[in-house]
Design an enzyme around this catalytic site. Structure first.
Site, mmCIF file in Angstrom:
data_model
loop_
_atom_site.group_PDB
_atom_site.id
_atom_site.type_symbol
_atom_site.label_atom_id
_atom_site.label_comp_id
_atom_site.label_asym_id
_atom_site.label_seq_id
_atom_site.Cartn_x
_atom_site.Cartn_y
_atom_site.Cartn_z
ATOM 1 N N LEU B 33 6.969 27.561 11.686
ATOM 2 C CA LEU B 33 7.775 28.789 11.695
ATOM 3 C C LEU B 33 7.170 29.867 12.591
ATOM 4 O O LEU B 33 5.964 30.074 12.619
ATOM 5 C CB LEU B 33 7.906 29.343 10.274
ATOM 6 C CG LEU B 33 8.611 28.467 9.241
ATOM 7 C CD1 LEU B 33 8.968 29.302 8.011
ATOM 8 C CD2 LEU B 33 9.858 27.791 9.786
ATOM 9 N N GLU B 35 8.474 33.883 14.586
ATOM 10 C CA GLU B 35 9.312 35.062 14.362
ATOM 11 C C GLU B 35 10.813 34.739 14.468
ATOM 12 O O GLU B 35 11.630 35.346 13.770
ATOM 13 C CB GLU B 35 8.906 36.153 15.363
ATOM 14 C CG GLU B 35 9.716 37.414 15.324
ATOM 15 C CD GLU B 35 9.761 38.088 13.954
ATOM 16 O OE1 GLU B 35 8.782 37.959 13.187
ATOM 17 O OE2 GLU B 35 10.801 38.720 13.660
ATOM 18 N N GLY B 36 11.165 33.776 15.312
ATOM 19 C CA GLY B 36 12.580 33.402 15.434
ATOM 20 C C GLY B 36 13.133 32.877 14.114
ATOM 21 O O GLY B 36 14.197 33.305 13.649
ATOM 22 N N HIS B 37 12.391 31.971 13.481
ATOM 23 C CA HIS B 37 12.816 31.456 12.176
ATOM 24 C C HIS B 37 12.870 32.576 11.131
ATOM 25 O O HIS B 37 13.771 32.632 10.302
ATOM 26 C CB HIS B 37 11.839 30.392 11.680
ATOM 27 C CG HIS B 37 11.735 29.188 12.555
ATOM 28 N ND1 HIS B 37 10.614 28.902 13.289
ATOM 29 C CD2 HIS B 37 12.625 28.198 12.837
ATOM 30 C CE1 HIS B 37 10.790 27.778 13.960
ATOM 31 N NE2 HIS B 37 12.006 27.336 13.718
ATOM 32 N N ALA B 150 20.487 31.122 18.380
ATOM 33 C CA ALA B 150 21.289 30.967 19.593
ATOM 34 C C ALA B 150 20.497 30.322 20.727
ATOM 35 O O ALA B 150 21.082 29.881 21.711
ATOM 36 C CB ALA B 150 21.840 32.322 20.044
ATOM 37 N N ASP B 152 19.165 27.476 20.730
ATOM 38 C CA ASP B 152 19.702 26.117 20.814
ATOM 39 C C ASP B 152 21.225 26.206 20.809
ATOM 40 O O ASP B 152 21.895 25.784 19.864
ATOM 41 C CB ASP B 152 19.172 25.275 19.656
ATOM 42 C CG ASP B 152 17.663 25.110 19.730
ATOM 43 O OD1 ASP B 152 17.168 24.658 20.779
ATOM 44 O OD2 ASP B 152 16.972 25.460 18.762
ATOM 45 N N ARG B 189 7.532 24.907 20.208
ATOM 46 C CA ARG B 189 6.868 24.200 21.306
ATOM 47 C C ARG B 189 5.949 25.118 22.119
ATOM 48 O O ARG B 189 5.079 24.646 22.836
ATOM 49 C CB ARG B 189 7.894 23.548 22.233
ATOM 50 C CG ARG B 189 8.607 22.357 21.610
ATOM 51 C CD ARG B 189 9.416 21.607 22.653
ATOM 52 N NE ARG B 189 9.910 20.346 22.110
ATOM 53 C CZ ARG B 189 11.023 20.217 21.408
ATOM 54 N NH1 ARG B 189 11.759 21.286 21.158
ATOM 55 N NH2 ARG B 189 11.399 19.037 20.950
#
Lengths: 295, 295
Positions: B33, B35-37, B150, B152, B189
């Site tokens: 995880l 910050e995006g998650h 967004a 993905d 990644r």
């Protein structure tokens, strides 16, 4: 007796919302209801507070356009019969409701269970069509139990696999094959048989019964049993598309009949393709009843 | 802050049963995880009574075994972060729980939306893996809303198509791409980038920003815009796998930018494959913020 018919998933969900908690039984069909379907509806009626029937002649599971076009469509009669059998709600969507423009998803079951029998003859795409439409119907109705006829034995195995693999929360109930007095498995396709073909078709249950008799008499060699089936069919002038004995769960070929096995046949009688099956299980004698003198 | 972790669908359903009626928000992840998650979890927290996070590194959506093996696994830290972001329950199944022996079903989305971009590079089987695992997770959690990033973008389009086609009763919510100060889209990644590669990778958002600037300046020719992206990447020594402008809904190539378009890139930086995208829509100026001096 006035059964409500809904055409869209939105109407269906709205109609079922107040009844969801008490339990829903579901019988998916392609219509042209006969006694076999009614036996499924009665089984659903006995076990669930609300019974839903779907009628949808699913184009994606037909390989031949002629077979799809010829499939009988008798909705008014179906709805009346369903009402008499205790159905609460009929879901009869259009093809556009099920497969709107841009539809691009399919549910595919791979492996041995779709490669053999009907999958080998009609192609795996038949079962892609079945798995996709059943998944859609189960997600639309969200029943507690769904009822299928054992006549389509491979379909039951494929649906069970799909439901288990995706984790759709529903119990799949397989009900015994419903048969006419001469043993012929009830099928919507039977209405397309000529009187002569109907008589010829009675050799199908006779051939399965001959194998059951041999099995009950101790024969355990799959080849010996399938030869009995083929002989009985040949005597009626029928050349089967397949006669196979496979494991009842995995549908893989078996060399000896130690566990439950499925004996399945497909036969073209005139222009009508018929399938039938029996389970051969040690310790179980479930022989097809044939009216006296039919053999 | 002590978040419960469950490993099986049965435990998950039992834990959620008392909370179902009040509303469930769901964030599916492959862990690691960032910050995006967390921004997805916070969006779920704001809109739902109960928030569920799943952590499952799904083997069936990886084309390369090395990529799967290298994917970071940091469950303890993930659970702690999820708790701080207000998660109520973590579903972290094993591969055997998701794909037990005999598993044979896949959910496939066909057509243009899986043939292009990542589907063209990684193969459609990548999206078969995504569609199948997301269908399974949605059926296991049965949330009211599920949240996707967004970044993905193609995955969001594929999941929306699958959910609509199968009729899974859930709202798919797409949240804006979360970015570092230099504009790089946050990705699990990114942790595998060397310091040097990290600096190089910052050319990706710069290249998209250059196209956004050109678009804001009135450039409407897709080729003119993609050339700006390629030039900016080339200046950083990067050779993209693709730079494409497609219809934001159908993902089909477009000749002119009249409606909302997706500008998507995939770039290998060292051994790490990164993707990013922006939407180019007339009347919308949503330019990537870049820290001063980064361009």
């Amino acid at each position: 007796m006035s059964v409500r018919v809904v055409r869209t998933v939105a109407e269906l969900r709205a109609a079922l919302a107040p009844h969801r908690a008490a339990g829903i039984g579901f019988v998916p069909t392609m219509g042209a209801l006969h006694e076999g379907h009614l036996s499924l509806l009665r089984a659903a009626r006995a076990e669930n507070a609300t019974v839903v029937l779907s009628i949808f002649v699913n184009p994606t599971q037909f390989g031949e356009a002629a077979d799809l076009a010829a499939y009988p469509r008798t909705e008014d009669a179906d709805v009346a019969l369903a009402g008499e059998a205790g159905t609460d709600l009929v879901f009869a969507p259009s093809a556009a409701e099920m497969y709107p423009a841009g539809f691009a998803t399919s549910v595919c079951v791979g492996g041995a269970i779709t490669a053999t029998l009907e999958g080998a003859l009609r192609g795996r795409s038949h079962f892609d069509g079945v798995a996709t439409v059943v998944a859609k119907l189960l997600l639309a109705v969200q029943p507690d139990r769904a009822y299928f006829g054992a006549k389509d034995a491979q379909q039951v195995v494929v649906v069970r696999r799909m439901v288990s693999d995706l984790g759709i929360p529903v119990e799949i109930v397989a009900c015994p094959t419903s048969r006419d007095a001469d043993g012929l498995a009830r099928s919507s396709r039977n209405t397309r048989l000529s009187a002569e073909a109907r008589e010829q078709a009675a050799a199908i249950p006779r051939s399965l019964r001959a194998a059951q008799d041999a099995f009950a008499g101790g024969i355990r060699d799959p080849r010996g049993l399938t030869i009995r089936v083929r002989d009985e069919l040949a005597a009626a002038g029928l050349d089967p598309e397949y006669v196979e004995i496979v494991d009842a769960d995995t549908l893989e070929p078996i060399a000896d009949l130690a566990g439950p096995a499925l004996l399945a046949v497909a036969v073209r009688v005139g222009e009508v393709r018929l399938i039938d099956n029996v389970v051969l299980a040690p310790g179980v004698d479930d022989r097809i009843a044939l009216e006296s003198g039919s053999a």
